[in-house]
Design a protein around this motif. Structure first.
Motif, PDB file in Angstrom:
ATOM      1  N   ARG A 180      -6.052   8.175 -26.395  1.00 14.24           N
ATOM      2  CA  ARG A 180      -6.428   6.965 -25.648  1.00 14.24           C
ATOM      3  C   ARG A 180      -5.344   6.609 -24.624  1.00 14.24           C
ATOM      4  N   TRP A 181      -4.085   6.659 -25.056  1.00 13.87           N
ATOM      5  CA  TRP A 181      -2.984   6.356 -24.143  1.00 13.87           C
ATOM      6  C   TRP A 181      -2.989   7.336 -22.964  1.00 13.87           C
ATOM      7  N   TYR A 182      -3.149   8.610 -23.251  1.00 16.36           N
ATOM      8  CA  TYR A 182      -3.131   9.640 -22.216  1.00 16.36           C
ATOM      9  C   TYR A 182      -4.246   9.412 -21.202  1.00 16.36           C
ATOM     10  N   VAL A 183      -5.455   9.151 -21.670  1.00 15.63           N
ATOM     11  CA  VAL A 183      -6.593   8.945 -20.776  1.00 15.63           C
ATOM     12  C   VAL A 183      -6.376   7.695 -19.927  1.00 15.63           C
ATOM     13  N   ARG A 184      -5.871   6.605 -20.540  1.00 15.12           N
ATOM     14  CA  ARG A 184      -5.613   5.373 -19.779  1.00 15.12           C
ATOM     15  C   ARG A 184      -4.550   5.597 -18.699  1.00 15.12           C
ATOM     16  N   GLU A 185      -3.533   6.364 -19.005  1.00 20.58           N
ATOM     17  CA  GLU A 185      -2.497   6.658 -18.008  1.00 20.58           C
ATOM     18  C   GLU A 185      -3.037   7.586 -16.923  1.00 20.58           C
ATOM     19  N   LEU A 186      -3.805   8.572 -17.307  1.00 16.45           N
ATOM     20  CA  LEU A 186      -4.354   9.538 -16.358  1.00 16.45           C
ATOM     21  C   LEU A 186      -5.293   8.867 -15.360  1.00 16.45           C
ATOM     22  N   THR A 187      -6.117   7.940 -15.834  1.00 19.83           N
ATOM     23  CA  THR A 187      -7.086   7.263 -14.971  1.00 19.83           C
ATOM     24  C   THR A 187      -6.512   5.989 -14.352  1.00 19.83           C
TER      25      THR A 187
END
Length: 66
Positions: free
Chosen positions: A13-20
């Protein structure tokens, strides 16, 4: 085992939020509250509008075709 799965899901979740860049508003709110406690915090919608306007005004922010 469940704690490992939860930890993995939080990481994803953290990775996706940072990526987007979904977390940009959260970082902005933390900055405003920390550096300017008396200032009003804009809504997410107002923040996104402000950010979009800034990106469109600055040619270094990238090309937007549509």
């Amino acid at each position: 085992m469940r704690s490992a799965l939860r930890r993995a899901l939080r990481g994803v979740r953290w990775y996706v939020r940072e990526l987007t860049d979904e977390s940009a508003y959260d970082r902005y709110v933390a900055h405003v509250r920390g550096e300017h406690p008396q200032a009003d915090v804009p809504t997410r919608r107002a923040f996104e509008r402000m950010r979009t306007d800034r990106q469109e005004e600055d040619p270094r922010q990238g090309f937007r075709c549509c």
